[in-house]
Design a protein around this motif. Structure first.
Motif, PDB file in Angstrom:
ATOM      1  N   ASP A 142       9.249 -10.908  34.794  1.00 27.61           N
ATOM      2  CA  ASP A 142       8.119 -10.034  35.063  1.00 27.61           C
ATOM      3  C   ASP A 142       8.622  -8.790  35.787  1.00 27.61           C
ATOM      4  OD1 ASP A 142       5.715  -8.867  35.659  1.00 27.61           O
ATOM      5  OD2 ASP A 142       4.734 -10.743  36.179  1.00 27.61           O
ATOM      6  N   ILE A 143       8.414  -7.628  35.199  1.00 23.70           N
ATOM      7  CA  ILE A 143       8.932  -6.381  35.771  1.00 23.70           C
ATOM      8  C   ILE A 143       8.228  -6.022  37.062  1.00 23.70           C
ATOM      9  CG2 ILE A 143       9.650  -5.502  33.526  1.00 23.70           C
ATOM     10  CD1 ILE A 143       7.097  -3.828  33.487  1.00 23.70           C
ATOM     11  N   TYR A 144       7.048  -6.538  37.300  1.00 28.14           N
ATOM     12  CA  TYR A 144       6.304  -6.195  38.512  1.00 28.14           C
ATOM     13  C   TYR A 144       6.841  -6.898  39.750  1.00 28.14           C
ATOM     14  CZ  TYR A 144       2.914  -4.321  35.201  1.00 28.14           C
ATOM     15  OH  TYR A 144       2.310  -3.597  34.196  1.00 28.14           O
ATOM     16  N   TYR A 145       7.734  -7.854  39.565  1.00 28.60           N
ATOM     17  CA  TYR A 145       8.279  -8.599  40.698  1.00 28.60           C
ATOM     18  C   TYR A 145       9.807  -8.521  40.742  1.00 28.60           C
ATOM     19  CZ  TYR A 145       3.585 -10.619  40.844  1.00 28.60           C
ATOM     20  OH  TYR A 145       2.222 -10.790  40.911  1.00 28.60           O
ATOM     21  N   SER A 146      10.398  -7.545  40.064  1.00 34.04           N
ATOM     22  CA  SER A 146      11.864  -7.483  39.982  1.00 34.04           C
ATOM     23  C   SER A 146      12.498  -7.204  41.342  1.00 34.04           C
ATOM     24  CB  SER A 146      12.290  -6.415  38.972  1.00 34.04           C
ATOM     25  OG  SER A 146      11.784  -5.145  39.354  1.00 34.04           O
ATOM     26  N   ARG A 147      11.967  -6.236  42.098  1.00 35.32           N
ATOM     27  CA  ARG A 147      12.531  -5.925  43.417  1.00 35.32           C
ATOM     28  C   ARG A 147      12.334  -7.090  44.388  1.00 35.32           C
ATOM     29  NH1 ARG A 147      13.606  -0.509  44.721  1.00 35.32           N
ATOM     30  NH2 ARG A 147      13.195   0.957  43.023  1.00 35.32           N
ATOM     31  N   GLY A 148      11.145  -7.678  44.351  1.00 26.71           N
ATOM     32  CA  GLY A 148      10.908  -8.812  45.228  1.00 26.71           C
ATOM     33  C   GLY A 148      11.791  -9.993  44.888  1.00 26.71           C
ATOM     34  N   ARG A 149      12.014 -10.215  43.600  1.00 21.88           N
ATOM     35  CA  ARG A 149      12.881 -11.308  43.164  1.00 21.88           C
ATOM     36  C   ARG A 149      14.308 -11.088  43.659  1.00 21.88           C
ATOM     37  NH1 ARG A 149      12.310 -10.492  38.306  1.00 21.88           N
ATOM     38  NH2 ARG A 149      10.465 -11.784  37.984  1.00 21.88           N
ATOM     39  N   ASN A 150      14.819  -9.868  43.516  1.00 16.76           N
ATOM     40  CA  ASN A 150      16.174  -9.581  43.984  1.00 16.76           C
ATOM     41  C   ASN A 150      16.280  -9.725  45.499  1.00 16.76           C
ATOM     42  OD1 ASN A 150      16.993  -8.985  41.362  1.00 16.76           O
ATOM     43  ND2 ASN A 150      16.479  -6.820  41.548  1.00 16.76           N
ATOM     44  N   LYS A 186       1.688 -15.863  43.240  1.00 14.42           N
ATOM     45  CA  LYS A 186       0.344 -16.379  43.469  1.00 14.42           C
ATOM     46  C   LYS A 186      -0.477 -15.440  44.333  1.00 14.42           C
ATOM     47  CE  LYS A 186       1.551 -21.271  42.945  1.00 14.42           C
ATOM     48  NZ  LYS A 186       1.664 -22.602  43.632  1.00 14.42           N
ATOM     49  N   GLY A 187       0.174 -14.770  45.284  1.00 17.26           N
ATOM     50  CA  GLY A 187      -0.532 -13.819  46.138  1.00 17.26           C
ATOM     51  C   GLY A 187      -0.567 -12.410  45.593  1.00 17.26           C
ATOM     52  N   LEU A 188      -0.041 -12.212  44.351  1.00 23.31           N
ATOM     53  CA  LEU A 188      -0.002 -10.878  43.723  1.00 23.31           C
ATOM     54  C   LEU A 188       0.732  -9.865  44.600  1.00 23.31           C
ATOM     55  CD1 LEU A 188      -3.634 -10.655  42.262  1.00 23.31           C
ATOM     56  CD2 LEU A 188      -1.549 -11.437  41.145  1.00 23.31           C
ATOM     57  N   LEU A 189       1.784 -10.327  45.271  1.00 23.19           N
ATOM     58  CA  LEU A 189       2.609  -9.437  46.095  1.00 23.19           C
ATOM     59  C   LEU A 189       3.660  -8.797  45.201  1.00 23.19           C
ATOM     60  CD1 LEU A 189       3.047 -11.666  49.285  1.00 23.19           C
ATOM     61  CD2 LEU A 189       1.333  -9.914  48.818  1.00 23.19           C
ATOM     62  N   THR A 190       3.258  -7.779  44.460  1.00 21.71           N
ATOM     63  CA  THR A 190       4.144  -7.097  43.527  1.00 21.71           C
ATOM     64  C   THR A 190       5.090  -6.179  44.286  1.00 21.71           C
ATOM     65  OG1 THR A 190       2.568  -5.294  43.248  1.00 21.71           O
ATOM     66  CG2 THR A 190       2.349  -7.186  41.770  1.00 21.71           C
ATOM     67  N   ASP A 191       5.973  -5.500  43.531  1.00 20.42           N
ATOM     68  CA  ASP A 191       6.929  -4.592  44.155  1.00 20.42           C
ATOM     69  C   ASP A 191       6.231  -3.442  44.877  1.00 20.42           C
ATOM     70  OD1 ASP A 191       8.876  -6.207  43.132  1.00 20.42           O
ATOM     71  OD2 ASP A 191       9.366  -4.899  41.442  1.00 20.42           O
ATOM     72  N   GLN A 192       5.068  -3.039  44.406  1.00 18.12           N
ATOM     73  CA  GLN A 192       4.344  -1.948  45.052  1.00 18.12           C
ATOM     74  C   GLN A 192       3.818  -2.314  46.432  1.00 18.12           C
ATOM     75  OE1 GLN A 192       1.271  -0.785  42.313  1.00 18.12           O
ATOM     76  NE2 GLN A 192       2.674   0.309  40.962  1.00 18.12           N
ATOM     77  N   THR A 193       3.652  -3.615  46.664  1.00 17.86           N
ATOM     78  CA  THR A 193       3.131  -4.049  47.966  1.00 17.86           C
ATOM     79  C   THR A 193       4.223  -4.316  48.988  1.00 17.86           C
ATOM     80  OG1 THR A 193       3.153  -6.412  47.393  1.00 17.86           O
ATOM     81  CG2 THR A 193       1.198  -5.127  46.756  1.00 17.86           C
ATOM     82  N   GLU A 251       9.484 -17.370  45.292  1.00 20.17           N
ATOM     83  CA  GLU A 251       9.081 -16.380  44.295  1.00 20.17           C
ATOM     84  C   GLU A 251       7.678 -16.668  43.768  1.00 20.17           C
ATOM     85  OE1 GLU A 251      10.489 -14.791  39.876  1.00 20.17           O
ATOM     86  OE2 GLU A 251      11.884 -15.904  41.150  1.00 20.17           O
ATOM     87  N   ASN A 252       7.372 -17.930  43.561  1.00 26.07           N
ATOM     88  CA  ASN A 252       6.033 -18.281  43.085  1.00 26.07           C
ATOM     89  C   ASN A 252       4.965 -17.943  44.117  1.00 26.07           C
ATOM     90  OD1 ASN A 252       6.946 -19.251  40.616  1.00 26.07           O
ATOM     91  ND2 ASN A 252       7.258 -21.329  41.396  1.00 26.07           N
TER      92      ASN A 252
END
Length: 269
Positions: free
Chosen positions: A202-210, A226-233, A221-222
């Motif tokens: 999922d590209i919306y969580y790439s920075r958070g995943r790294n 689940k909390g929709l904590l995307t990279d923008q947040t 990561e899950n």
């Protein structure tokens, strides 16, 4: 003497308890799991050994294994549905039957044979497929749909010849059967490859995943998803937001400290 007997009793108890513990430890192991692990280690060792051998050695071993597997499968199928016990046995062709009737009879006979016939047919089919696949993989250096279809064509053609399905035109029938095998094998290969591919990230969580991987917190990561904590947040994260997604205090501190120290995460929007 009584004093000596009293001194020996603790030793007997200790030995009994230790033997009981050892027996419990042995009994607690799962024999099926141990057998599976041994089989996997033996298989991995065999593959490592075959990878170092010449092409003809690996092809011979792969063919032999395929012959054994196919023979066992064919024999089992022939045993379950033998000709003599079949409710509708294959009739004998009438005298003077034409070529098309004879071909149909041969096909039915090949597919409804007894244990020995089925074992022979399947042994040839699976052995040829395994051997040809091995040679093609060694030559081309890759296992793809083209190689799988080529191996299936060869095994189908040999199956047609050995089983006697090619009467009265064995060459034409072998080619037709080989093409049919290749088409089915190619379809199954592509379907299996499609389902075996890992899901796209999922590209919306790439920075958070790294970030979580760097901190050794990839298990959470899950929680982010689940909390929709995307990279923008990420620049907006605080202790309350991480607590709401059920991340423990220690990992929360590490995450917040990492975000404050990383200018790339602070500039994400």
């Amino acid at each position: 003497m009584e004093g000596m007997g009293q001194k020996r009793r603790p030793l007997v108890v200790m030995a009994s308890s230790s033997s009981t513990a050892a027996a419990a430890a042995r009994g607690g192991a799962n024999p099926l799991a141990e057998l599976s692990d041994r089989f996997k280690s033996m298989e991995a060792g065999l593959r490592a050994w075959l990878a170092k051998q010449p092409t003809h050695v690996e092809a011979a071993v792969a063919t032999a294994v395929g012959v054994v597997q196919g023979g066992a499968l064919g024999g089992l199928m022939g045993t379950l549905t033998p000709d003599g016990a079949a409710p509708f046995p294959v009739p004998q062709p009438p005298p003077g039957a034409d070529s098309s009737a004879m071909a149909s009879f041969k096909q039915a006979q090949a597919l409804a044979g007894g244990p020995l016939v089925q074992a022979r047919n399947f042994a040839v089919m699976t052995g040829a497929n395994a051997g040809i696949s091995c040679v093609i993989r060694r030559i081309r250096g890759v296992e793809d749909v083209q190689g799988s279809m080529a191996a299936a064509f060869g095994s189908g053609a040999l199956f047609s010849i050995v089983s006697g399905m090619g009467t009265p035109n064995p060459v034409a029938n072998a080619i037709t059967t080989g093409v049919a095998f290749a088409v089915f094998q190619g379809g199954f290969f592509m379907i299996g490859q499609k389902f075996s591919q890992p899901p796209s990230e999922d590209i919306y969580y790439s920075r958070g995943r790294n970030m979580l991987k760097k901190l050794g917190l990839q298990n959470y990561e899950n929680n982010f998803k689940k909390g929709l904590l995307t990279d923008q947040t990420l620049p907006l994260l605080n202790d309350s937001a991480l607590r709401d997604v059920k991340i423990p205090p220690g990992p929360r501190l590490l995450i917040l400290d990492h975000i404050q120290r990383d200018p790339e995460l602070m500039r994400s929007n």
